[in-house]
Design a protein around this motif. Structure first.
Motif, PDB file in Angstrom:
ATOM      1  N   GLU A 134       0.863  -1.186   0.000  1.00  0.00           N
ATOM      2  CA  GLU A 134       0.000   0.000   0.000  1.00  0.00           C
ATOM      3  C   GLU A 134       0.891   1.224   0.000  1.00  0.00           C
ATOM      4  O   GLU A 134       1.799   1.329   0.813  1.00  0.00           O
ATOM      5  CB  GLU A 134      -0.910   0.007   1.227  1.00  0.00           C
ATOM      6  CG  GLU A 134      -1.896  -1.132   1.223  1.00  0.00           C
ATOM      7  CD  GLU A 134      -2.791  -1.173   2.451  1.00  0.00           C
ATOM      8  OE1 GLU A 134      -2.561  -0.398   3.411  1.00  0.00           O
ATOM      9  OE2 GLU A 134      -3.724  -1.996   2.454  1.00  0.00           O
ATOM     10  N   ILE A 135       0.631   2.139  -0.923  1.00  0.00           N
ATOM     11  CA  ILE A 135       1.356   3.405  -1.003  1.00  0.00           C
ATOM     12  C   ILE A 135       0.376   4.491  -0.587  1.00  0.00           C
ATOM     13  O   ILE A 135      -0.627   4.721  -1.270  1.00  0.00           O
ATOM     14  CB  ILE A 135       1.884   3.656  -2.436  1.00  0.00           C
ATOM     15  CG1 ILE A 135       2.828   2.522  -2.851  1.00  0.00           C
ATOM     16  CG2 ILE A 135       2.567   5.016  -2.507  1.00  0.00           C
ATOM     17  CD1 ILE A 135       3.265   2.580  -4.308  1.00  0.00           C
ATOM     18  N   TYR A 136       0.655   5.133   0.529  1.00  0.00           N
ATOM     19  CA  TYR A 136      -0.258   6.151   1.052  1.00  0.00           C
ATOM     20  C   TYR A 136      -0.037   7.479   0.348  1.00  0.00           C
ATOM     21  O   TYR A 136       1.098   7.888   0.111  1.00  0.00           O
ATOM     22  CB  TYR A 136      -0.101   6.267   2.568  1.00  0.00           C
ATOM     23  CG  TYR A 136      -0.640   5.035   3.236  1.00  0.00           C
ATOM     24  CD1 TYR A 136      -1.993   4.950   3.551  1.00  0.00           C
ATOM     25  CD2 TYR A 136       0.162   3.937   3.462  1.00  0.00           C
ATOM     26  CE1 TYR A 136      -2.507   3.787   4.109  1.00  0.00           C
ATOM     27  CE2 TYR A 136      -0.349   2.778   4.016  1.00  0.00           C
ATOM     28  CZ  TYR A 136      -1.687   2.712   4.336  1.00  0.00           C
ATOM     29  OH  TYR A 136      -2.205   1.570   4.873  1.00  0.00           O
ATOM     30  N   VAL A 137      -1.134   8.124  -0.008  1.00  0.00           N
ATOM     31  CA  VAL A 137      -1.092   9.359  -0.788  1.00  0.00           C
ATOM     32  C   VAL A 137      -1.964  10.432  -0.139  1.00  0.00           C
ATOM     33  O   VAL A 137      -2.902  10.123   0.593  1.00  0.00           O
ATOM     34  CB  VAL A 137      -1.551   9.118  -2.247  1.00  0.00           C
ATOM     35  CG1 VAL A 137      -0.709   8.027  -2.891  1.00  0.00           C
ATOM     36  CG2 VAL A 137      -3.009   8.739  -2.333  1.00  0.00           C
ATOM     37  N   LYS A 191      -5.734   6.469   0.019  1.00  0.00           N
ATOM     38  CA  LYS A 191      -5.978   7.770   0.640  1.00  0.00           C
ATOM     39  C   LYS A 191      -6.836   7.494   1.851  1.00  0.00           C
ATOM     40  O   LYS A 191      -7.932   6.950   1.747  1.00  0.00           O
ATOM     41  CB  LYS A 191      -6.684   8.730  -0.291  1.00  0.00           C
ATOM     42  CG  LYS A 191      -6.988  10.060   0.410  1.00  0.00           C
ATOM     43  CD  LYS A 191      -7.098  11.200  -0.545  1.00  0.00           C
ATOM     44  CE  LYS A 191      -7.468  12.502   0.119  1.00  0.00           C
ATOM     45  NZ  LYS A 191      -6.679  12.881   1.280  1.00  0.00           N
ATOM     46  N   MET A 192      -6.293   7.844   3.051  1.00  0.00           N
ATOM     47  CA  MET A 192      -6.965   7.510   4.292  1.00  0.00           C
ATOM     48  C   MET A 192      -6.584   8.519   5.364  1.00  0.00           C
ATOM     49  O   MET A 192      -5.406   8.870   5.503  1.00  0.00           O
ATOM     50  CB  MET A 192      -6.532   6.100   4.713  1.00  0.00           C
ATOM     51  CG  MET A 192      -7.200   5.542   5.910  1.00  0.00           C
ATOM     52  SD  MET A 192      -6.761   3.785   6.040  1.00  0.00           S
ATOM     53  CE  MET A 192      -5.991   3.773   7.622  1.00  0.00           C
ATOM     54  N   ALA A 193      -7.553   8.999   6.089  1.00  0.00           N
ATOM     55  CA  ALA A 193      -7.303   9.961   7.166  1.00  0.00           C
ATOM     56  C   ALA A 193      -6.318   9.373   8.172  1.00  0.00           C
ATOM     57  O   ALA A 193      -6.391   8.191   8.518  1.00  0.00           O
ATOM     58  CB  ALA A 193      -8.619  10.316   7.854  1.00  0.00           C
ATOM     59  N   GLY A 194      -5.375  10.185   8.602  1.00  0.00           N
ATOM     60  CA  GLY A 194      -4.413   9.759   9.606  1.00  0.00           C
ATOM     61  C   GLY A 194      -3.163   9.099   9.050  1.00  0.00           C
ATOM     62  O   GLY A 194      -2.260   8.760   9.809  1.00  0.00           O
ATOM     63  N   PHE A 195      -3.097   8.892   7.738  1.00  0.00           N
ATOM     64  CA  PHE A 195      -1.930   8.277   7.122  1.00  0.00           C
ATOM     65  C   PHE A 195      -1.394   9.206   6.048  1.00  0.00           C
ATOM     66  O   PHE A 195      -1.848   9.179   4.907  1.00  0.00           O
ATOM     67  CB  PHE A 195      -2.289   6.910   6.509  1.00  0.00           C
ATOM     68  CG  PHE A 195      -2.510   5.842   7.531  1.00  0.00           C
ATOM     69  CD1 PHE A 195      -1.477   4.996   7.903  1.00  0.00           C
ATOM     70  CD2 PHE A 195      -3.747   5.700   8.139  1.00  0.00           C
ATOM     71  CE1 PHE A 195      -1.681   4.023   8.855  1.00  0.00           C
ATOM     72  CE2 PHE A 195      -3.958   4.728   9.094  1.00  0.00           C
ATOM     73  CZ  PHE A 195      -2.927   3.879   9.455  1.00  0.00           C
ATOM     74  N   GLU A 196      -0.424  10.032   6.414  1.00  0.00           N
ATOM     75  CA  GLU A 196       0.158  10.970   5.461  1.00  0.00           C
ATOM     76  C   GLU A 196       1.129  10.256   4.525  1.00  0.00           C
ATOM     77  O   GLU A 196       1.774   9.290   4.903  1.00  0.00           O
ATOM     78  CB  GLU A 196       0.937  12.051   6.209  1.00  0.00           C
ATOM     79  CG  GLU A 196       0.074  12.954   7.057  1.00  0.00           C
ATOM     80  CD  GLU A 196       0.927  13.992   7.760  1.00  0.00           C
ATOM     81  OE1 GLU A 196       1.746  14.642   7.075  1.00  0.00           O
ATOM     82  OE2 GLU A 196       0.775  14.131   8.975  1.00  0.00           O
ATOM     83  N   SER A 197       1.246  10.773   3.331  1.00  0.00           N
ATOM     84  CA  SER A 197       2.207  10.205   2.383  1.00  0.00           C
ATOM     85  C   SER A 197       3.627  10.611   2.759  1.00  0.00           C
ATOM     86  O   SER A 197       3.840  11.590   3.466  1.00  0.00           O
ATOM     87  CB  SER A 197       1.881  10.679   0.966  1.00  0.00           C
ATOM     88  OG  SER A 197       2.081  12.066   0.862  1.00  0.00           O
ATOM     89  N   GLY A 198       4.572   9.831   2.293  1.00  0.00           N
ATOM     90  CA  GLY A 198       5.984  10.157   2.472  1.00  0.00           C
ATOM     91  C   GLY A 198       6.516   9.959   3.877  1.00  0.00           C
ATOM     92  O   GLY A 198       7.652  10.321   4.157  1.00  0.00           O
TER      93      GLY A 198
END
Length: 129
Positions: A11-14, A65-72
């Motif tokens: 999973e790549i968070y964006v 894309k999910m609240a609480g999980f910032e990308s990078g």
């Protein structure tokens, strides 16, 4: 026991799904598709899946894309398979990303490119030529 690839999913968070989707579709010349969310999961979460063959080798995964999980902000580096990683390398900056390490030899283990996507996530591309 037969050895298996250790990674089965990624999973790549964006932060911006449209921008990230366009980036990965451009760099890897693929079409991502929306993955429906089960009723038991957060309804605000959105996932866009990479094309995959669940019966084939290797791993599949999604942009999330999910609240609480910032990308990078993660410390995992995903490497994508390529026939020749210089092909995708040429598309990265045009798609809004940045090259961190241009194509380099890994000797008998092939070649790699390191890059950063439009969301600040670093990823790798690996090829044998």
């Amino acid at each position: 026991m037969k050895a298996k690839n250790p990674i089965v999913w990624f999973e790549i968070y964006v932060d911006n799904m449209n921008r990230a989707q366009k980036f990965y579709e451009t760099v890897f010349d693929v079409k991502l598709s929306e993955l429906p969310m089960p009723d038991t999961l957060d309804s605000d979460m959105k996932m866009m899946a990479f094309p995959s063959d669940m019966d084939g080798p290797g791993a599949s995964g999604v942009l999330v894309k999910m609240a609480g999980f910032e990308s990078g902000k993660n410390s995992v580096l995903v490497y994508f398979h390529s026939e020749d990683c210089s092909i995708e390398e040429k598309r990265i900056e045009k798609a809004g990303g940045a090259i961190q390490q241009g194509k380099q030899s890994l000797g008998e283990f092939g070649f790699m490119v390191l890059a950063t996507d439009t969301e600040g996530n670093m990823f790798g591309i690996h090829s044998m030529k």
